[in-house]
Structure formats: structure tokens, C-alpha cells
Design a protein around this motif. Sequence first.
Motif: not given
Length: 495
Positions: A86, A89-90, A217, A252, A254, A393
Amino acid sequence: MAQRPSVKGVADIVALIDGLRRVTGRARITWYLAFGGLFLDAYANAALSAGLGPMTDQMKLTSTQISVLTATAPFLAIIFNPVGGWLATRIGRVPPLLIAKVFAVAGALLAAFSGDFTTVWLGRVLVGIAYGVDFAVAMALLAEYTPKASSGRLNLWQAVWYCATTGNLLLALGFFHLDVGQDIWRWSLGSAGVIALLLLVLQWLFLVESPTWLASKGRLEDAVRNLKKIYGIDAVADSSGAEAKAVAAAPAVGMKDAGVLFKGEYLPRTLLSSVISLGQGLQYFAVGWYLPLISLTIFGDSFEKATIGSMVFNAVGIVGGLASALFGRKLGLRMSSAWGFGGVFVALVLMGLTFGKAPIVVAFCLPVLFILCHSAGPGANGKSIAALSYSSDVRALGTGVTGMVGSFGSVVGLYVFPQIKEALGLGDTFLVLSVVPLLGMIVCLLIKWDPTRTGTSPDEAGEAVVTEQHSPGSSPGPSADPAGTSGPSPTARTR
């Protein structure tokens, strides 16, 4: 003058990297530094194993305390594998790796200088957090760094793992000859902190954020800048296309989006990688509990001889780990896992039927067969196939979930199989455990997905996570296209 390639999104980044024949230059440095974290994870786990005997004697640990110490890191990895995914990814791939090294340094030093069980355990808690975060993120980053032609190199993590455990055992043997006495476990755990600190500095100085993640992104300028830093590819960002605008406008991804891993085209991929990861985690502990008996029987019952014996078995794992890259390239990750599970099944059945009856040579060769089949097949492939099966992603989330499942297998092995051994005896335990690789082999034969046997990546095919927030009225699924364009069927390999 040659025209600079234009980058409109993730697919263009992937295509440019996949166009390379090999990993060279700055890319080679960053690639090995990412692998360095996996070396540290294995080394930190081996550090406890190598010094557990002297620690037990010095601190008068109970069997329950020993079980808690050995299971703490894999238990926490169940939680922090997906947390690491997580985070990656963020906020990107590199920051979580650096955070993990900070936890690893703190945990190693806390344990090495502790004076009681509680403090050692707290140190292992920090190491477990680092292990969980680092492993999930490092595999995702390695997949995104690696050109398609070199994707089989991801399986080398298994050889790196056995190299790290062997290196720690060798260092423990050195400390033994320095006559540090029962404090040998402090030196073993402390050395992991030194390696973690060195990696923290080197990764902070040289690691470069994944261009693929940056493009996912919408940060195309940063993506092409890093593309040139890592690979020397001089591209130009084109933010005018529909894909770039859609990515920039999308919220984004999550943890709430992790359900996409169990839908559509991603479902069989997640099942396959999870079963391989779970199976290899469970089956490994058959040898994990049997190796000490083999080592003591063949090499003697002194610390020095038992350590040398363990190094011999780990050396077999290095050979299998190196071979896994070759088998993965020749057979594909799915079929090399199936063959590996099959070999482990045969080894476990023979070990169960002949335990206590076979000559020493046979008793030695069967675990060797087990380790070779395990490390050359499913031992390496569970994490590699996950890293290669998802679009950028959700890649880190995918590797995190697979890592969580594998860690669950480790915890079950640490707690359940010793109890089965106590109730049934070691021979019958091997026979019961043989069901695990048998089921793993069946699943590998039934699910046909193999990321190394497809044409293009999900990123290039238009695969992406699209939640209802991204596209109102649409069902989330991996085959949705954020640009609103149609693409090839998402049956492809991703890096």
C-alpha cells in the motif's frame, strides 16, 4: 539526429524498458541495491537461527519463548507485506525501502544489546516490520526495473536468500573461533544491523524511483528524467494525450482497491501466485525441522560441526536458486513450479517411508533432493510470478498480498507442524505434509497463466485498476482502460 521517443503513459515506459536487451550501467547498480534488501531480510532471519542455541542457554528461554521469537518476524510480515504494498502504491517504491532499513537497524541493535527476553522480542518486532515492508516493495521495484528479456533474473532472489543464510552461518563460525562464548548471538544479530545501515546509506544515495510508478501517477516529466538516469534513454514527456489526463485526474489507489486482485483476469493470477507462495512456505518447514537432525547425525553434535552441516544444505539451496532462473526461462514460472512441487512431493513421501530405516547416505540425499526441487521451483516462483502478473498501479499490492500468504504459511509451519511431529512422529509428519506440494502441483497444472509466456504486459495492453471513483457506473476490474480506449485482451506479462 534521431528523434526522441515520446512518452504518453505507462505503456510507453514499459515498452522502452522492455526494448533493452539487458540491465547495464546505473540500472545494474540500482538493481543489485534493491536485491540487497532481500539479502538483508534473509540474513536477519538467519542471524536469529544461528545464535538461538547460545541465546537459549544464556537467557534460560522456555520452549514457548523460543517459538514466539522464531515466529514473530513471519507473523508481522503477514500484516506488513500488504502495508508495504500500500505504501509503495501511494508514495513510491523507494521511500518504503528506506523506512524498512531504519526499522531493521533499530531492531538489530535493540536485540543485540538486550538483557532480557522482552527486549529481544521487541527488536524482532522491528525486524519483522522491516521484513514485511521490504520484501513486498523490493520485488515490485525489481520487476519494474527489469527488461522483459531479463525477467527470469527475478528468480535469483532465492539464491540471494540462501547466500545470505550461508554468509550468516559462516560469520557465526568466525565469531565462534574468536571465542566470544554464549554472546555469539549478539554478534550475529548485531552484524545484521551493520548490513542494514550500509544498505540504508547506499539505497538513499543511489536508488532511483521507478519510472513506471511515476508514469502511473501522471508524473511524466519525472518518469522520463528517471528513465534517462537509470537506462540512459532520452525520451520526451507528452502530457497532452487522453491517457495522461485520465491518470492525472484519477484518485490514488488504496487498500480498498485490493479487491481488484480477486476479480476478472487477475483472479487466477492471484490464486496461482498465492498457492505457490503458501505451498512453498508450508513445505519448507518439513526440511526446516528435519535439517538439524540430519546435520547432527552426519556432521556431529558440536556447534561448529552442526553449523558446517547447515552450511552444506544451504549451499544446495544456492545451486537450486541459481537454477531457478534457468528453469523459469526454459519452462516458464508455472511449469517450473509444477515440476518443483512434484519433486518435493516425491522427496517427502520417500523421507516419510524411509525415516529411521534408510542408510545415512540416503537420509542425506533425500533432503538435498527436497531443497533442490524447492529452491529451483516454487521457492523462488511464488514472489516472482506475483511481481510479473499485475499492472503497475496494483503491482505492489499484488506482491504484498502474495507475501502475506507466504508468511502465513511460515507461521503455520512454525506452530502446527511441530505439534503434528509430536503427535505422529517425524516420518508420518512428512507423509502428511506431502499433501501440500501435491495440491500445489495440481493448481499449477490447472491454472494456465504464466507471465513469461505472453506477448505484452498488462500496462501495454491497457490493464489498470478503475474504481467507481475513477469511472462512475463502471465495474472495477483489471481489464478496464483509464484512457477510455480499447486494448488487447489482458492476458499478458507485466514487469
